[in-house]
Structure formats: C-alpha cells, structure tokens
Design an enzyme around this catalytic site. Sequence first.
Site, PDB file in Angstrom:
ATOM      1  N   GLY A 187       2.437   6.051  -2.781  1.00 12.23           N
ATOM      2  CA  GLY A 187       2.448   4.590  -2.755  1.00 12.23           C
ATOM      3  C   GLY A 187       3.897   4.158  -2.789  1.00 12.23           C
ATOM      4  CD  GLU A 188       8.097   0.766  -3.893  1.00 15.52           C
ATOM      5  OE1 GLU A 188       9.251   1.194  -3.680  1.00 15.52           O
ATOM      6  OE2 GLU A 188       7.764   0.213  -4.952  1.00 15.52           O
ATOM      7  CB  SER A 189       8.001   5.767  -6.733  1.00 10.32           C
ATOM      8  OG  SER A 189       9.236   5.462  -6.147  1.00 10.32           O
ATOM      9  CB  CYS A 217       4.146  10.904  -1.526  1.00 11.38           C
ATOM     10  SG  CYS A 217       5.347  10.276  -0.355  1.00 11.38           S
ATOM     11  NE  ARG A 243      11.985   4.899  -4.152  1.00 15.24           N
ATOM     12  CZ  ARG A 243      12.036   3.608  -4.275  1.00 15.24           C
ATOM     13  NH1 ARG A 243      13.000   3.051  -4.971  1.00 15.24           N
ATOM     14  NH2 ARG A 243      11.140   2.848  -3.706  1.00 15.24           N
ATOM     15  CB  ILE A 273       4.035   8.946   4.791  1.00 15.64           C
ATOM     16  CG1 ILE A 273       2.913   9.590   5.633  1.00 15.64           C
ATOM     17  CG2 ILE A 273       4.186   7.459   5.134  1.00 15.64           C
ATOM     18  CD1 ILE A 273       1.510   9.078   5.315  1.00 15.64           C
ATOM     19  NE  ARG A 274       7.311   4.015   3.437  1.00 16.89           N
ATOM     20  CZ  ARG A 274       6.145   3.762   4.022  1.00 16.89           C
ATOM     21  NH1 ARG A 274       6.067   3.801   5.333  1.00 16.89           N
ATOM     22  NH2 ARG A 274       5.088   3.477   3.311  1.00 16.89           N
ATOM     23  CG  HIS A 301       0.761  11.546   1.824  1.00 16.86           C
ATOM     24  ND1 HIS A 301       0.328  10.543   0.992  1.00 16.86           N
ATOM     25  CD2 HIS A 301       2.063  11.281   2.091  1.00 16.86           C
ATOM     26  CE1 HIS A 301       1.309   9.693   0.770  1.00 16.86           C
ATOM     27  NE2 HIS A 301       2.380  10.118   1.420  1.00 16.86           N
ATOM     28  CD  GLU A 356      -2.976  11.849  -0.069  1.00 18.67           C
ATOM     29  OE1 GLU A 356      -2.509  12.974  -0.349  1.00 18.67           O
ATOM     30  OE2 GLU A 356      -2.254  10.859   0.147  1.00 18.67           O
TER      31      GLU A 356
HETATM   32  N1  GLN Z   1       9.512   7.142  -0.869  1.00 20.43           N
HETATM   33  C1  GLN Z   1       8.465   6.314  -1.392  1.00 20.43           C
HETATM   34  C2  GLN Z   1       8.872   5.717  -2.749  1.00 20.43           C
HETATM   35  O1  GLN Z   1       9.979   5.752  -3.110  1.00 20.43           O
HETATM   36  C3  GLN Z   1       7.167   7.097  -1.533  1.00 20.43           C
HETATM   37  C4  GLN Z   1       6.446   7.157  -0.223  1.00 20.43           C
HETATM   38  C5  GLN Z   1       4.998   7.572  -0.308  1.00 20.43           C
HETATM   39  O2  GLN Z   1       4.413   7.734  -1.389  1.00 20.43           O
HETATM   40  N2  GLN Z   1       4.359   7.708   0.847  1.00 20.43           N
HETATM   41  O3  GLN Z   1       8.086   5.151  -3.467  1.00 20.43           O
END
Ligand code: GLN
Length: 202
Positions: free
Chosen positions: A52-54, A84, A115, A143-144, A179, A181
Amino acid sequence: MRIGVIALQGDVSEHVDALKRVISERGKNGDIVTVKHSGIVPTCDALVLPGGESTTLGRLLVYEGIADEIKKAALNGVPVMGTCAGLILMAKEGDGQVQKTHQYLLSLMDITVNRNAFGRQRESFEFKLSVSIFDTPYIAIFIRAPAIVRCGDEVKKLADIDDYIVAAEQDNLIALAFHPELTDDLRFHHHFLDKISKDQTK
Ligand code: GLN
C-alpha cells in the site's frame, strides 16, 4: 488457525484470497480476519502486512493502536509477513527519504530499507527470481517496490536483484519487496504458514 490481514489500506483482499487458497491446498481449516482496529491482533496465529502506501499505513497503525500489538505478537514468535509497503514497515531503519519524513517503522527486523529502490527506475515489472528456499525460479511482481540494502547477522537473505535484497527472513518474520498475493504461485504464503507452530495455534 486464525490469520489476520492488516486492513487499514492497500491490497488486502488479494492477500485474503491467497491465504484462503493456501489453507484449502493444505487441507486445513482456518479463519482469515481483516484487522481494522485494536483487539484483533492478539487473537491471531499469524499476521500479514500488505502493500500500500507505507507512510499512511504506519500512521494508521499507530492511530488505531495496532502497531504495539503487532510488535508484541512478533516478539512472542507470531509469524508476520510484510509485503512491499509491509516490508518497509517491518524494517528497523530506512534510507534518507524515510529518515527525512520521520516515517513510522515497526522496527521488527534488523534491516535497512530503501523505500522506493525500484520505483525510481521502473514503476512495476516482473522478475524471475532465484530464491534460496525454492527449487525452481519464482516470478515476482514488483510495484513501486522497496529493497533491503542492509541485513543484520540474524537475517537470512532469500533472494536478490543485483545489490538489492528483495526477500529475507528472520525467525518468524518474512519481508518481501514484491507482491506474492498477485500471482498463482503461492510458495511464499505456504512458507509463511509453515512458520505457525502447532502449539501456537489458538
Ligand atoms: N514504495 C511504496 C511505499 O513507500 C510501497 C509500494 C507498494 O506497497 N506497492 O509505501
């Protein structure tokens, strides 16, 4: 067996579905519970911290009083898998960006995380990983994605891409930069559930 998926933000339902499949593949009974407030974590035999977004996730974990419950569970040997953003939250230390923003970290694993290690180069990609605990390659979806840039002595590296460690474990804790999942290959979820000891099951 009762598995909690932290459900404050991020890709929760995909983990719930993956866990349901893994439990049925193992011929076991189990409940998957979504954790949105305090009081649930202490009833779980294992915990998943999804992507998600940490920064948001970290803030909500503290606000809801779930952060301390996760720390306590992890110290008591409850298996925790962070994927992630979940990996970022499990880290003890972050890179410059994490430090500058004073982002909350659970400090469960002795790792330093970058990150947005891959995000800066490529938003998302698949990579055929060699994983030390699997016999055949694993196709991972990034993903990112973050990456682990330092591991303490107690941490076992499971997979890397060049200098970046993308999967690691420390006793009951597993951190994955990708990921698991989102693919049909559920070997990491199986490995995670292998960590629940029988006498621990509530
Ligand atoms: N890089 C993202 C973050 O800093 C994490 C990306 C993800 O969970 N898909 O939150």
